[in-house]
Structure formats: structure tokens, C-alpha cells
Design a protein around this motif. Sequence first.
Motif, PDB file in Angstrom:
ATOM      1  N   PRO A 116       0.800  -1.212   0.000  1.00 41.42           N
ATOM      2  CA  PRO A 116       0.000   0.000   0.000  1.00 41.42           C
ATOM      3  C   PRO A 116       0.842   1.276   0.000  1.00 41.42           C
ATOM      4  N   GLU A 127      -3.198 -11.533   9.028  1.00 40.75           N
ATOM      5  CA  GLU A 127      -2.830 -10.400   8.176  1.00 40.75           C
ATOM      6  C   GLU A 127      -2.426  -9.171   9.001  1.00 40.75           C
ATOM      7  N   GLU A 163     -11.953  -4.100   9.019  1.00 34.71           N
ATOM      8  CA  GLU A 163     -12.015  -4.450   7.597  1.00 34.71           C
ATOM      9  C   GLU A 163     -10.636  -4.625   6.979  1.00 34.71           C
ATOM     10  N   ASP A 164      -9.781  -3.641   7.184  1.00 33.13           N
ATOM     11  CA  ASP A 164      -8.504  -3.607   6.485  1.00 33.13           C
ATOM     12  C   ASP A 164      -7.378  -3.841   7.499  1.00 33.13           C
ATOM     13  N   TRP A 206      -4.199  -3.762   7.215  1.00 29.42           N
ATOM     14  CA  TRP A 206      -3.106  -2.777   7.109  1.00 29.42           C
ATOM     15  C   TRP A 206      -3.457  -1.537   7.930  1.00 29.42           C
TER      16      TRP A 206
END
Lengths: 403, 420
Positions: free
Chosen positions: B93, B215, B313-314, B316
Motif C-alpha cells: 500500500p 494479516e 475491515e482492512d 493494514w
Amino acid sequence: MTAFNTGHGRTISRRGWLQSAAALAASTRARAAFGPAARVSVARCHDYGRAPYAALRTMFDQLGGIGRLVKGKTVGIKLNLTGGPRQRIDAVPIERSAYTHPDVAGAAIRLIAEAGAARIRVLEGCFGCGDPLEEFMYDAGWDPLALLNAGPRVEMENTNVLGRGKRYHRRMIPGGGLVFPGFDLNHSYEECDVMVSIGKLKEHATCGITLSMKNMFGITPVTIYGDKAGRDEPAADAAGGRGTILHQGARAPSLSAPQEIDPASPRDDRWRVPRIVTDLCAAVPIHLAIIDGIEALAGGEGGWVSTARHVKPDVLVAGLNPVSTDAVGAALMGFDPMAGHRQLPFEGCDSTLLLAEQQGLGTRDLGAIELIGTPIAAARVDFRSFSPGPWRRRRPAGEPPPR
Amino acid sequence: MGAAARIPLLWPESWKGSEALALLAGTPINCLTTATALPVGVEPAALRNGIACEKFAWKDWGEIDWSAGPVFAIGNGFWPGSSGGRNLQEGGPTGAPWVDANGWIIQMARARMPAGGEILLNSGPPEDPLPLTTAHYILALSEAWAYGARRPVWLAPQPAAEALAGAGAGAAVWKTIVDLLGWQSARQAWMEYTPVSSLLVVSDFSGPNQFMAGEVLNLAARQHIAFTPVETRRLREASLGGKRAALYVDAQQPPAPALEWLRAFTANGGLLLAQAGTARLFAGGGNDDSSHPRFILRRFGKGRVAVSKQDYEDPWILARDAHLLMSRRWDSVRLFNAGSMLAHHAARGDGSSSVVHVLNYNCRPSANPVSLQVPGNSQRAVLHTPGMDNAPAAIVRRDGRAEIDLPAFPAYCAVELHHG
């Protein structure tokens, strides 16, 4: 709502017009209060630590004192933190090359607080992000508490985003701008009565030099002027740099903000950026310009410019007019501030100094500037003896690549 | 065979007989393994030489029974390396070259395995068609070891044949690997060191939580965020020392003992990040602060609870938010000019010393000098580089932290810090 034609094919609201008029009046008052504002102080300063405080104190006295400027006021201090906080040139900490050093910032904060400022807000549009400024400083290996504790009411804000504000504030350029008629900015630039720009003594790959005026390029929020700015409205989060919109003009800023005066103007960033910098300095006038040249960068503004080299000029510059202050800074780098467009050190670009002078923001003529402190000749460092400079010749269209 | 004691070799296909065992004489390699079967005669000869022969059940980390053991063979690791910027599509990203790294998997495995367990990590061979250099082998073996695991020694077919023949580049690679293993054995205690970090990542790392929790670890590591993973059911055992924030990843409310621990942690000044279902168990006083785009902050005792406005949700952004809400002030290590490097800071149990492992996923010396910064007043620093003598490293003090400049290195070096 009453609307006015700006003369550039755009309309602004009555409220916006009143704000512009007020800004013009404030700017005029500032000029009246400090005369032609062409007094600039230069001091040798051989190291960071406590030395910048003593040097700046003397320099501020030489400028006539800063009490009348800041007493009871909200003072914004724009730092120059260009580039990623963990990027270094060689093993030199970034504040010794590309960034305003925190010891210089801390000294200025302390002196401004001692002079009676009601509130001090340290500002920067942190490189490609919306992180709190304090966190950005931690990432650079600094302790922001040293700055926050340098005065009684010191705050910080990353002006790439809304921050503590509820909306962006419009600053129109009195008399119209060169590229933009005005800018939508973080609330801090509206709320601060006095603007201090602490730049770094550096060459620049787009503007030739970056001192106190080019430092203002970073006040533009990337949510509106950044590569990932929202199309209609400012983006919620900050990301990316200012290449697409401000440098290249490849797309418009968020449509909620003032748009370009002439979308058919050159898309060359070496034409655009000096003019946008001039526009920004007209929209948000700098009342006190400081240049950290104790350690600095020749050949470019950051580690991504291959010609950038760490240098140690051992000098601080301060003045009440940014054009004059930057002119002295340029001279200290071994350059002629009277150089025109496409002349050293502006070989590949237009001169911000010339443009700003033409816009009435100040004089760059050393003969008209009252220089106090160390003579330029005694402090001059030839930047081009350390680096060939940032310019890489652009190949004209159709010319074959060099063999 | 004791904990973390296996130093396995994945037997090369080109080594057809037991005469190849001569290459292992005097080396730390003490275990042979193979995907198929060892050639006839190798196993008895190996056993006579005190070398075990084992076949491991390599599994994806999500499928391993972490209550079994004592050996946990993770088969879905990555061949470590960097995309090197050749393909922007591989960028993360940030647009930075993507790094394939395994430290987060090993850290998670260590959090889940029982005491005395042993972690082996393996992956398929590298996809990159470019010839591997010695640095690639050093990186692969050093990475697993630095985080407290072992990767079986693997040689590409050509160097394996050359090593057996005692000629060519493969022979030099083999010697470097053997020397590296010996160097690691002399520093075996480092494998037991525990991560130095201020952020706990709490999850059961399984079922519906497996992806997000994994993650978060992966992408936190990529952002140079130090963390300590803790399995929810083991939270009671986790140390509070030096911890500033706990990111509770799972959507489900934690079981009672873990909840009790989290309440105590937060009430005593910690920051808890949680989703709404868990956060409602932390009713506090004062007004909520909703200024953060993704979290509502509320007081709880002396600490704070950051309630996610929506389901996570994300990963990162979640890792980044956790880091910023905790504050980078508490970073346990920072690298400057890191490029494609990652650092892992781990400390001895009594805290008297620690080691910062620095892994260069580019596998070539950086063009720019790299510096590392750690908190505290380290008295002495020693640079450890495989194949070189230890060397004292100069410490520069900066804002209450210690900074050390590193020499250029292709794959791996370590800085040992003495805090006494």
C-alpha cells in the motif's frame, strides 16, 4: 448568497470576498507596521543544542524585537519536514540535512513564547500522510515533547488533513494569483494571527532553492491537492504527494476548492511550482522568516535527489520579509538572488524570488536589504562546490537519447 | 531431541548415496528430511553418525494442531525476499517493494505452541528465476533462526551437485551455510529471547479470526511495527511488562479469564482496541471522543478503550491505527534507510541484554547506510555478522534513545545490546 466575479472567470462568495479584503488589509497593516520589512539578520551558529536559542535571540533583537509581532497573538510555525522521516542521506539524521532541526524550532518556539505569544501552533503537512505531527516526529526519531514543552501553550497539527478543524478554510490571494486565485487550507492557517516559516537552506530540484517561501508549498492539504485528493470534495484521508495536481497540473484539485485561473497555462512543474509558491505566500503572508542553515543540503531538497549532499554552512538567517530573507539565504549559498528565470540557481526553472518581487511581496535586491549581523561574504558557502546541482537537462521532444 | 534443537537438511535429490554424508561431518546439521524417501543406505549411515532421519508432516499454519507437538512443521511459509521494485503490482500500500517475510508466522506459532515446542518452517523453492546468491541462503536460514525457528537447509539442484563435487560456486555456498549454522549454534540462547514490543495482538488465530489476525501480524511487520502475539486463552500468562496497548482482533467477546486480564490491563493505564461487541464490556466514565475516523475513544480506569466504529475491515489500516493510537513513542526499534530490511528486537529473560536482528530482504548491501534506534540507555553494543569477528558498535545518544550505525551487509547482521 451574493457572488462576485474575481476577474478570472471564477466567482467567490461575499463571505470569501470579505475574507480576501480582510487578508489584504491585514497584509497591508503588516507591511505598514514593519516598513519595507527588508531587514535581515545573519548569524554564524556552529552547532545545534543550545546554540540556536542564543543566536536567534540576538537575531530577533537585531530585527527590532518580535514582541510587537507576537504578543497576545496566535502564532503558527510552519516547519519543513520534506521527505520520509526515516530516510537519511548517508547516516546523517534527517534534521541535519533535509528537515528543519527541532533545536531551531524549539529555540524559536521558546523565544516566541517568551515574547508573549498567546498560543503557538507548530504546523506541517507531513509527508504523504495524515498522521498526527507528534507521531510523525517520533517516526523521525525525535521527541516532540521537547517542542510541546518549549512554551506554555504549544500545539501541533498536521495540516494535510482537517485535524482539529471541522472544515477547510479559504484563503484568497489579494489582487489575484498567478496560478490559483486562492486555496482551501487547514483551519490553523486561518486561526493564526502571525505566520512564521522556518525553512531549511537547500537547493531544490524543481524550484532551484527552497528556503522560507518554498516551505509554504507544504501547507496545501493533500486531501485537496494531493495525488489521491477527492474529485468533488476533499478526501477523508491523506495519501500521496503533490505531484499530480500542483506539480504537473494533470488534474484539478477537489472541485470544492478554488480552481486554476488558466487551465491552459503550462503544465511544466518548473513553471508552475514557483508561481504556486508565490501564490501561497500571498495567500498566507509570512511575518517572520527563519532559515536553518546550520547543517543543510546542497544539490537537492531530499535524499531522493541523487545530487543531494549534506553540507554544514553554520549559519542562521531571519527576517521579517520572506523575499528579502530568502534573497539573503540564496546569497549565502553562493547564488545571485537577482538571477532571472532559467539562470543559476534557477537553471531549469523560473525564479520564485523574481515572481514574488513582481507580486509585491518584498525585495530580493541585496542593495535594498538592510543586512545585520554576519556579513554575507563571511558566511557564504558555495553550494555548487559540494554538488553539481539538481538540474538534469531535459531532452527536447524528438531529440534522441544520449549515447 | 530437545526444544529448538533440530537443524535439518532437506536431502538434495542429486545426492544419491551415503557418501554425501561426509559433507555433514563436523557440521551442526543433525537431522535429515526429504519430501520422498532417502536413498538406500543413507538412513542407517546417518543414524550411525548421530544424525536423525525424520519425515515431517508439513502443514499450513492454520491447520496445525497447536496442542500437539513437540515439533510444529509449518509448510506454507514464503521464500524470503523482496520484489525489488521490478513490478509495481507487487508493491504494498505504500508503493514500497513488497517483502515476503516469515517472522510474523513464527512469532504467531511461538505464541500458540506449548512450552518446549519446536518450530520448523518451510516453503516452496523461490519463484524468482534469477540465480540465487549466497546471500539468499543466508537470509532464508537467518530469518527463521532470528525469530526462534529453523528452516531446513535447502540447496537448489545445481549448487547441491557442486557442493557434493566440492567444486564451483555451490561448494562455496555450502561452506557458507555450514559456517552460518555453526555461528548460530554459538548463539543458540538468542532463539529463546522474547520479543521487545509495546503492542500485544490478541486473538485465537483460528476459524473466522484466522485471516484478520494473521494479516494484522503480517502487515504490522511490513510497517515496522513491533508486536507480541498472544493467544487469547493464554492471556493470563502474558506479561504486562512494557506493554502499552492490546489489540483484540476477534469479533467474539473474549472468554472470562482473558476478559479479566484485559480489564485489569486497561484499568491500569493500557489502551485496548476492540470491536463494539467486546468494548461494551468496558463501560467507562467521561465523554466519548469520536474525532478519530475509525475509533471512538473512551476512558476506562486509568486507561482507554478504542472502540471500532465498524467491524475491522482492512488489516493494514488496523495495524497502523493500533500503532498510532498507542503512539510511536513506544517503538522498541526503528530503522533508518531501511529499504527492504526488517528488524526484530528480542530480549533475554532477565532484561540484561537484547538483540536486534536485522534482515535484508534485498540480499545485497544497501546503497545507503542503515541506522537503528532503540529506547533506553544501552551501555554497550556489539555487532555480530556471520563470517566476521564480533565488533564493538558505537552508540550515539539521541533524545533518550540509543542509535547505532550499521555497516553495509548483504543479508543479515545482529546488534547485541547490554543494558546493565
